[in-house]
Write an enzyme that holds these catalytic residues in place. Structure first.
Site, PDB file in Angstrom:
ATOM      1  N   ASP A 241       0.842  -1.204   0.000  1.00  0.00           N
ATOM      2  CA  ASP A 241       0.000   0.000   0.000  1.00  0.00           C
ATOM      3  C   ASP A 241       0.879   1.256   0.000  1.00  0.00           C
ATOM      4  O   ASP A 241       0.655   2.192  -0.769  1.00  0.00           O
ATOM      5  CB  ASP A 241      -0.914   0.018   1.235  1.00  0.00           C
ATOM      6  CG  ASP A 241      -2.164  -0.824   1.034  1.00  0.00           C
ATOM      7  OD1 ASP A 241      -2.481  -1.170  -0.129  1.00  0.00           O
ATOM      8  OD2 ASP A 241      -2.827  -1.128   2.044  1.00  0.00           O
ATOM      9  N   GLU A 364       4.627  -3.612  -8.730  1.00  0.00           N
ATOM     10  CA  GLU A 364       3.883  -3.330  -7.475  1.00  0.00           C
ATOM     11  C   GLU A 364       2.376  -3.512  -7.670  1.00  0.00           C
ATOM     12  O   GLU A 364       1.571  -2.748  -7.159  1.00  0.00           O
ATOM     13  CB  GLU A 364       4.242  -1.950  -6.917  1.00  0.00           C
ATOM     14  CG  GLU A 364       5.743  -1.866  -6.676  1.00  0.00           C
ATOM     15  CD  GLU A 364       6.170  -1.150  -5.424  1.00  0.00           C
ATOM     16  OE1 GLU A 364       5.327  -0.826  -4.586  1.00  0.00           O
ATOM     17  OE2 GLU A 364       7.393  -0.924  -5.309  1.00  0.00           O
ATOM     18  N   GLY A 365       2.034  -4.551  -8.418  1.00  0.00           N
ATOM     19  CA  GLY A 365       0.632  -4.823  -8.749  1.00  0.00           C
ATOM     20  C   GLY A 365       0.306  -4.177 -10.071  1.00  0.00           C
ATOM     21  O   GLY A 365       0.363  -2.941 -10.202  1.00  0.00           O
TER      22      GLY A 365
HETATM   23  C1  LIG Z   1      11.278  -4.051 -13.624  1.00  0.00           C
HETATM   24  C2  LIG Z   1      10.526  -4.843 -12.618  1.00  0.00           C
HETATM   25  C3  LIG Z   1      10.837  -4.719 -11.268  1.00  0.00           C
HETATM   26  C4  LIG Z   1      10.154  -5.468 -10.314  1.00  0.00           C
HETATM   27  N1  LIG Z   1      10.543  -5.380  -8.996  1.00  0.00           N
HETATM   28  C5  LIG Z   1       9.978  -6.226  -8.090  1.00  0.00           C
HETATM   29  C6  LIG Z   1      10.467  -6.258  -6.739  1.00  0.00           C
HETATM   30  O1  LIG Z   1      11.370  -5.493  -6.360  1.00  0.00           O
HETATM   31  N2  LIG Z   1       9.932  -7.152  -5.887  1.00  0.00           N
HETATM   32  C7  LIG Z   1       8.928  -8.015  -6.257  1.00  0.00           C
HETATM   33  O2  LIG Z   1       8.472  -8.777  -5.417  1.00  0.00           O
HETATM   34  N3  LIG Z   1       8.443  -7.997  -7.533  1.00  0.00           N
HETATM   35  C8  LIG Z   1       8.953  -7.134  -8.442  1.00  0.00           C
HETATM   36  N4  LIG Z   1       8.494  -7.128  -9.753  1.00  0.00           N
HETATM   37  C9  LIG Z   1       7.451  -8.083 -10.140  1.00  0.00           C
HETATM   38  C10 LIG Z   1       6.126  -7.428 -10.445  1.00  0.00           C
HETATM   39  O3  LIG Z   1       5.508  -6.999  -9.261  1.00  0.00           O
HETATM   40  C11 LIG Z   1       5.297  -8.436 -11.253  1.00  0.00           C
HETATM   41  O4  LIG Z   1       5.885  -8.506 -12.542  1.00  0.00           O
HETATM   42  C12 LIG Z   1       3.848  -8.030 -11.342  1.00  0.00           C
HETATM   43  O5  LIG Z   1       3.220  -8.160 -10.095  1.00  0.00           O
HETATM   44  C13 LIG Z   1       3.085  -8.872 -12.384  1.00  0.00           C
HETATM   45  O6  LIG Z   1       3.312 -10.222 -12.205  1.00  0.00           O
HETATM   46  P1  LIG Z   1       3.720 -11.136 -13.464  1.00  0.00           P
HETATM   47  O7  LIG Z   1       4.832 -10.482 -14.160  1.00  0.00           O
HETATM   48  O8  LIG Z   1       3.932 -12.517 -12.954  1.00  0.00           O
HETATM   49  O9  LIG Z   1       2.466 -11.085 -14.415  1.00  0.00           O
HETATM   50  P2  LIG Z   1       1.187 -12.060 -14.347  1.00  0.00           P
HETATM   51  O10 LIG Z   1       0.710 -12.125 -12.940  1.00  0.00           O
HETATM   52  O11 LIG Z   1       1.526 -13.310 -15.039  1.00  0.00           O
HETATM   53  O12 LIG Z   1       0.141 -11.228 -15.201  1.00  0.00           O
HETATM   54  C14 LIG Z   1       0.160 -11.245 -16.627  1.00  0.00           C
HETATM   55  C15 LIG Z   1      -1.006 -10.362 -17.105  1.00  0.00           C
HETATM   56  O13 LIG Z   1      -2.247 -10.912 -16.631  1.00  0.00           O
HETATM   57  C16 LIG Z   1      -2.970  -9.925 -15.908  1.00  0.00           C
HETATM   58  N5  LIG Z   1      -3.699 -10.578 -14.811  1.00  0.00           N
HETATM   59  C17 LIG Z   1      -3.238 -11.491 -13.913  1.00  0.00           C
HETATM   60  N6  LIG Z   1      -4.219 -11.832 -13.069  1.00  0.00           N
HETATM   61  C18 LIG Z   1      -5.330 -11.123 -13.412  1.00  0.00           C
HETATM   62  C19 LIG Z   1      -6.648 -11.025 -12.916  1.00  0.00           C
HETATM   63  N7  LIG Z   1      -7.052 -11.738 -11.877  1.00  0.00           N
HETATM   64  N8  LIG Z   1      -7.513 -10.185 -13.533  1.00  0.00           N
HETATM   65  C20 LIG Z   1      -7.128  -9.446 -14.608  1.00  0.00           C
HETATM   66  N9  LIG Z   1      -5.857  -9.477 -15.122  1.00  0.00           N
HETATM   67  C21 LIG Z   1      -4.981 -10.302 -14.525  1.00  0.00           C
HETATM   68  C22 LIG Z   1      -1.895  -8.977 -15.356  1.00  0.00           C
HETATM   69  O14 LIG Z   1      -2.455  -7.687 -15.066  1.00  0.00           O
HETATM   70  C23 LIG Z   1      -0.937  -8.936 -16.551  1.00  0.00           C
HETATM   71  O15 LIG Z   1      -1.410  -8.034 -17.513  1.00  0.00           O
HETATM   72  C24 LIG Z   1       9.124  -6.352 -10.706  1.00  0.00           C
HETATM   73  C25 LIG Z   1       8.790  -6.451 -12.072  1.00  0.00           C
HETATM   74  C26 LIG Z   1       9.478  -5.731 -13.012  1.00  0.00           C
HETATM   75  C27 LIG Z   1       9.112  -5.899 -14.467  1.00  0.00           C
END
Ligand SMILES: Cc1cc2nc3c(=O)[nH]c(=O)nc-3n(C[C@H](O)[C@H](O)[C@H](O)COP(=O)(O)OP(=O)(O)OC[C@H]3O[C@@H](n4cnc5c(N)ncnc54)[C@H](O)[C@@H]3O)c2cc1C
Length: 387
Positions: A241, A364-365
């Site tokens: 948050d 961050e979501g």
């Molecule tokens: C540059 C970078 C830095 C980051 N830094 C950190 C960090 O410091 N610490 C950390 O913990 N994480 C970090 N992350 C991870 C980041 O938080 C995740 O990439 C993000 O939460 C999305 O998860 P995912 O990539 O697995 O996508 P997925 O969860 O696989 O999602 C893929 C797509 O599906 C959509 N989707 C998924 N579920 C639903 C739903 N229920 N309803 C509608 N749409 C949905 C998503 O919005 C997205 O468009 C980082 C990512 C990046 C790219």
């Protein structure tokens, strides 16, 4: 153009002046080259720590700046206007300090926090895994009780500052705490079996290292558990948050820079015998960009002031993240448009801003997840969840 800010105290005004001076001298001149060379500016975080800018929202009793969130976020915004990767780093560092500050024992707060919020140490926050990003509660990396302590194993993905940080606030499944048991741990790279993968090759924010962290049967001492065992997901979400407000401020700073660049270009560049800014099609574009930046700033400030007043702010934080990062994407894309062909080249930072904005709608979501959070707040207020 300097942003006209309403700040709560003369001390805050001084802090913003100091931030602008440091950012102009140390961040702005280096951003483009570090991003191009994909270099992580560790020394810049040390400098910000020495200036007292790495722990602004934490209590003075633990070496923090004792500043309200509304001031801390405007500092982050000013940093982002000069170098988004660094501002993001400050926001992630703050996120990483949050679990111990809010849920740590007296001994952890006393022994660990001063070096963390003082910026001597740099933090990382490890929640996501390769198969568990949006659905973070599906994480699999685990810590099993082992004698007095724990043994941690598995892999955390997408860690901002992965391989660069000095401490990692890490969320691991603790199987003895039931199906939903997740706990928070303070891990450090000196622990045996702790390692970082090579950095991800990203579209933007290339000065900010992102890497997976591998935990290969890491022995974790008992005093590294943060908060109650089995209650880690609550800690992770509470941290997010506040982290979403940090990302909002980074997005607004980036969008402000793109707007300033576009305005500067539009008053100089001529087409059809006059500056392009005098063509209504361009001036309306600039006006919409300014409206998006200012309303995004106002939105994160509303959420921050609620947090500072001790009111619930989770819904407002998600709204701020959604509004600010969508604004940044739109404003940076329009900045490229205002610069025409020049905007599509690396001679100007507009194309970099556009690449940097994209990821803000993802981390961050994702913004889909922010909509889910906002939707749940709205409908739960009317129909309480079952059970
Ligand atoms: C540059 C970078 C830095 C980051 N830094 C950190 C960090 O410091 N610490 C950390 O913990 N994480 C970090 N992350 C991870 C980041 O938080 C995740 O990439 C993000 O939460 C999305 O998860 P995912 O990539 O697995 O996508 P997925 O969860 O696989 O999602 C893929 C797509 O599906 C959509 N989707 C998924 N579920 C639903 C739903 N229920 N309803 C509608 N749409 C949905 C998503 O919005 C997205 O468009 C980082 C990512 C990046 C790219």
């Amino acid at each position: 153009m300097p942003v006209d800010r309403e700040l709560p105290t003369p001390e805050a005004e001084h802090l913003l002046r100091l931030t602008r001076e440091i950012a102009d001298a140390e961040l702005a001149p280096n951003a483009a080259s570090y991003e191009r060379e994909e270099r992580f500016p560790r020394e810049v975080f040390r400098l910000l720590g020495e200036a007292g800018l790495m722990g602004l929202p934490f209590g003075e009793d633990v070496g923090g700046g004792g500043q309200p969130y509304e001031v801390y976020l405007q500092v982050v915004e000013e940093l982002a206007a000069r170098w988004a990767s660094v501002a993001l780093g400050v926001s992630v560092h703050t996120l990483s300090c949050f679990p111990i500050d809010r849920f740590g024992t007296d001994a952890q707060r006393r022994d660990l926090l001063p070096d963390m919020v003082g910026g001597h140490l740099l933090g990382a926050y490890c929640l996501s895994e390769a198969h568990a990003g949006s659905d973070a509660a599906a994480l699999r990396a685990s810590a099993r009780a082992d004698g007095d302590g724990w043994t941690a194993s598995g892999e955390k993905a997408w860690v901002t500052h992965g391989g660069q940080a000095d401490f990692y606030s890490t969320f691991l499944r603790t199987p003895d705490d039931g199906e939903k048991g997740i706990s928070c741990f303070h891990l450090t790279p000196d622990l045996a079996g702790f390692g970082a993968a090579p950095p991800e090759q990203k579209m933007g924010l290339t000065g900010s290292t992102t890497a997976a962290i591998r935990l290969d049967d890491v022995p974790v001492p008992a005093d590294r558990l943060v908060g109650e065992r089995g209650r880690g997901m609550g800690i992770a979400l509470a941290a997010l948050d506040s982290g979403r407000l940090g990302v909002s401020a980074v997005a607004v700073g980036l969008a402000q820079s793109a707007l300033d660049l576009a305005v500067g270009y539009a008053v100089e560049r001529e087409a059809f015998g006059r500056p392009i800014a005098q063509h209504q099609g361009v001036s309306f574009l600039l006006a919409d960009m300014a409206a998006a930046v200012e309303s995004a700033r106002a939105t994160y400030l509303v959420a921050a002031r609620r947090k500072d007043a001790g009111k619930p702010y989770s819904r407002q934080a998600s709204i701020a993240k959604l509004v600010a990062t969508d604004a940044a994407m739109k404003v940076t894309t329009d900045a490229v448009q205002v610069l025409g062909g020049a905007g599509y080249t690396r001679d100007h930072p507009a194309e970099r801003y556009m690449r940097e904005a994209k990821v803000m709608q993802i981390f961050e979501g994702t913004n889909q997840i922010q909509r889910m959070v906002i939707g749940r707040h709205l409908t739960n207020a009317v129909v309480p969840p079952a059970g």
